[in-house]
Design a protein around this motif. Structure first.
Motif, PDB file in Angstrom:
ATOM      1  N   PRO A  33       0.821  -1.224   0.000  1.00 23.52           N
ATOM      2  CA  PRO A  33       0.000   0.000   0.000  1.00 23.52           C
ATOM      3  C   PRO A  33       0.852   1.270   0.000  1.00 23.52           C
ATOM      4  N   ALA A  34       1.952   1.265   0.725  1.00 27.08           N
ATOM      5  CA  ALA A  34       2.810   2.456   0.776  1.00 27.08           C
ATOM      6  C   ALA A  34       3.452   2.733  -0.583  1.00 27.08           C
ATOM      7  N   GLU A  35       3.931   1.633  -1.222  1.00 27.52           N
ATOM      8  CA  GLU A  35       4.543   1.805  -2.538  1.00 27.52           C
ATOM      9  C   GLU A  35       3.506   2.236  -3.566  1.00 27.52           C
ATOM     10  N   GLN A  36       2.298   1.712  -3.454  1.00 26.36           N
ATOM     11  CA  GLN A  36       1.227   2.109  -4.370  1.00 26.36           C
ATOM     12  C   GLN A  36       0.925   3.594  -4.240  1.00 26.36           C
ATOM     13  N   GLN A  37       0.973   4.081  -3.014  1.00 25.24           N
ATOM     14  CA  GLN A  37       0.754   5.507  -2.807  1.00 25.24           C
ATOM     15  C   GLN A  37       1.848   6.343  -3.474  1.00 25.24           C
ATOM     16  N   ARG A  38       3.106   5.855  -3.393  1.00 26.89           N
ATOM     17  CA  ARG A  38       4.201   6.574  -4.057  1.00 26.89           C
ATOM     18  C   ARG A  38       4.021   6.568  -5.573  1.00 26.89           C
ATOM     19  N   VAL A  39       3.596   5.416  -6.100  1.00 22.46           N
ATOM     20  CA  VAL A  39       3.345   5.326  -7.541  1.00 22.46           C
ATOM     21  C   VAL A  39       2.243   6.292  -7.948  1.00 22.46           C
ATOM     22  N   ASP A  40       1.190   6.347  -7.149  1.00 20.36           N
ATOM     23  CA  ASP A  40       0.074   7.253  -7.443  1.00 20.36           C
ATOM     24  C   ASP A  40       0.525   8.715  -7.397  1.00 20.36           C
ATOM     25  N   ARG A  41       1.386   9.037  -6.421  1.00 18.74           N
ATOM     26  CA  ARG A  41       1.865  10.423  -6.328  1.00 18.74           C
ATOM     27  C   ARG A  41       2.720  10.792  -7.540  1.00 18.74           C
ATOM     28  N   GLY A  47       1.084  13.758 -14.507  1.00 18.13           N
ATOM     29  CA  GLY A  47      -0.122  14.294 -15.142  1.00 18.13           C
ATOM     30  C   GLY A  47      -0.200  15.800 -15.030  1.00 18.13           C
ATOM     31  N   ALA A  48       0.171  16.333 -13.866  1.00 24.34           N
ATOM     32  CA  ALA A  48       0.145  17.780 -13.663  1.00 24.34           C
ATOM     33  C   ALA A  48       1.159  18.474 -14.558  1.00 24.34           C
ATOM     34  N   VAL A  49       2.356  17.896 -14.673  1.00 27.10           N
ATOM     35  CA  VAL A  49       3.398  18.495 -15.501  1.00 27.10           C
ATOM     36  C   VAL A  49       2.974  18.505 -16.963  1.00 27.10           C
ATOM     37  N   GLU A  50       2.458  17.392 -17.441  1.00 26.98           N
ATOM     38  CA  GLU A  50       2.054  17.326 -18.849  1.00 26.98           C
ATOM     39  C   GLU A  50       0.897  18.284 -19.130  1.00 26.98           C
ATOM     40  N   SER A  51      -0.049  18.369 -18.212  1.00 26.38           N
ATOM     41  CA  SER A  51      -1.166  19.296 -18.383  1.00 26.38           C
ATOM     42  C   SER A  51      -0.672  20.746 -18.425  1.00 26.38           C
TER      43      SER A  51
END
Length: 373
Positions: A33-41, A47-51
């Motif tokens: 779960p912790a690693e998944q959160q890092r992946v999501d971040r 996504g923010a950078v590309e937008s």
């Protein structure tokens, strides 16, 4: 019967191996779960950078803001505005100096100090430092009109970001006004984009868009899109700037001048001396037929009378010799005495560029209409 048992055993063994591929083994871990959160971040940051880069890419024009210290050491803010077609107006902080820039109709005009032009090896540095100079990107350490074009800047920043370490955890910070941003960094500098939608580029290190010369523009450039009234103001300011450029010096043309003939006449009992000088010019480059502006300086001197200087100006066709003259008047303390007068002429030449102000303004009008201004 023994042969029959052998075939059955082989079949059973094969079934066991195939079945074993689908059997879950106790203790095999998926993503935590912790690693998944890092992946999501990380995904959220990408996504923010590309937008934000797409928003920059599609902007009709942008303003870049930078800070430089003035002569007294106080910070001064500079603005450089540019459309996605390359029309630009404003100032750049080049190596700690303020360089005024106008770009219109694919022509670049700079206004800088004599020291700046001298550092770039231009012999007419004193003259160039008094007004506008038509030149090209070679007289700037970075091709600002190209690399700061919003479309080009977005593309280059995208490439720079793609080379960064994507496994690191996103870094967030807050600007003085409270805006939260992602700090996306590399060895060349930092790109900052807003964490909240609609995402936009807040600032970046100029080295990210030009690794070689970008550092000459400072450590950071803040950026904002220009639309509506701000876009219309850029057109108005460009119109005024084009009119103010006048007849700029042409740094793209090389001119050499020489004195090929000189004649000195002095009028007895009056003290008036006139020098008539032949000034030859040779031109390399430049627009065909563009006149050369000649300046003649003559220093007259006579024992016991002192020295006086006169100047004269003329426009000449390229690769011609022009007769120029100027005169001085000495005060004669003794009209019956004889005085020996010497004259030392010196000439220089420069090419001025005729600017079709109304024609350029019409092209700007069409450009900004298409941009929505």
């Amino acid at each position: 019967m023994p042969a029959r048992r052998l075939r059955i055993g082989a079949f059973a063994a094969l079934c066991f191996l195939v079945a074993g591929c689908d059997v879950a083994i106790d203790g095999a871990a998926g993503i935590s779960p912790a690693e998944q959160q890092r992946v999501d971040r990380r995904d959220e940051q990408r996504g923010a950078v590309e937008s934000a880069l797409k928003e920059l890419e599609q902007a009709p024009a942008v303003v870049y803001k930078s800070t430089i210290k003035d002569a007294s050491g106080k910070p001064a803010d500079l603005e450089f505005r540019i459309t996605r077609n390359g029309s630009a107006h404003g100032a750049l902080p080049v190596d700690g100096q303020t360089i005024q820039v106008v770009s219109a109709d694919k022509q670049l005009y700079l206004s800088a100090t004599p020291e700046y032009w001298k550092a770039h090896g231009l012999g007419n540095s004193e003259q160039y430092g008094t007004g506008w100079v038509r030149t090209d990107s070679s007289d700037l350490p970075v091709n600002a009109v190209e690399v700061l074009n919003p479309r080009k800047a977005a593309s280059t920043l995208r490439t720079a970001v793609s080379a960064m370490n994507r496994l690191t955890d996103p870094v967030r910070s807050k600007l003085p006004d409270g805006t939260e941003v992602y700090d996306v960094g590399s060895g060349l500098g930092t790109l900052r984009v807003t964490t909240a939608a609609p995402h936009r580029v807040v600032s970046f290190a100029p080295s990210l868009v030009d690794a070689a010369g970008g550092k000459t523009l400072g450590a950071e450039m803040r950026v904002e899109p220009l639309t509506g009234d701000a876009l219309k103001k850029l057109q108005t300011d460009l119109d005024g700037a084009v009119g103010g450029v006048g007849q700029p010096f042409d740094a793209l043309t090389q001119v050499s001048v020489s004195v090929v003939d000189d004649k000195l006449d002095c009028t007895d009992f009056v003290g008036t001396c006139r020098a008539t000088i032949g000034v030859a010019n040779t031109v390399i480059g430049g627009a065909s037929g563009t006149p050369v502006h000649l300046t003649l300086t003559v220093e007259f001197s006579a024992q016991s009378l002192g020295a006086q200087t006169c100047t004269a100006d003329a426009n000449a066709a390229p690769d011609t010799t022009t007769s120029m003259s100027c005169e001085v008047k000495f005060k004669l303390p003794n009209r019956n005495a004889s005085y020996q007068v010497q004259a030392k002429p010196a000439a220089r030449g420069e090419v001025r560029v005729p600017v079709d102000v109304n024609g350029v303004r019409e092209k700007l009008k069409s450009e900004f209409a298409a941009l929505g201004g």
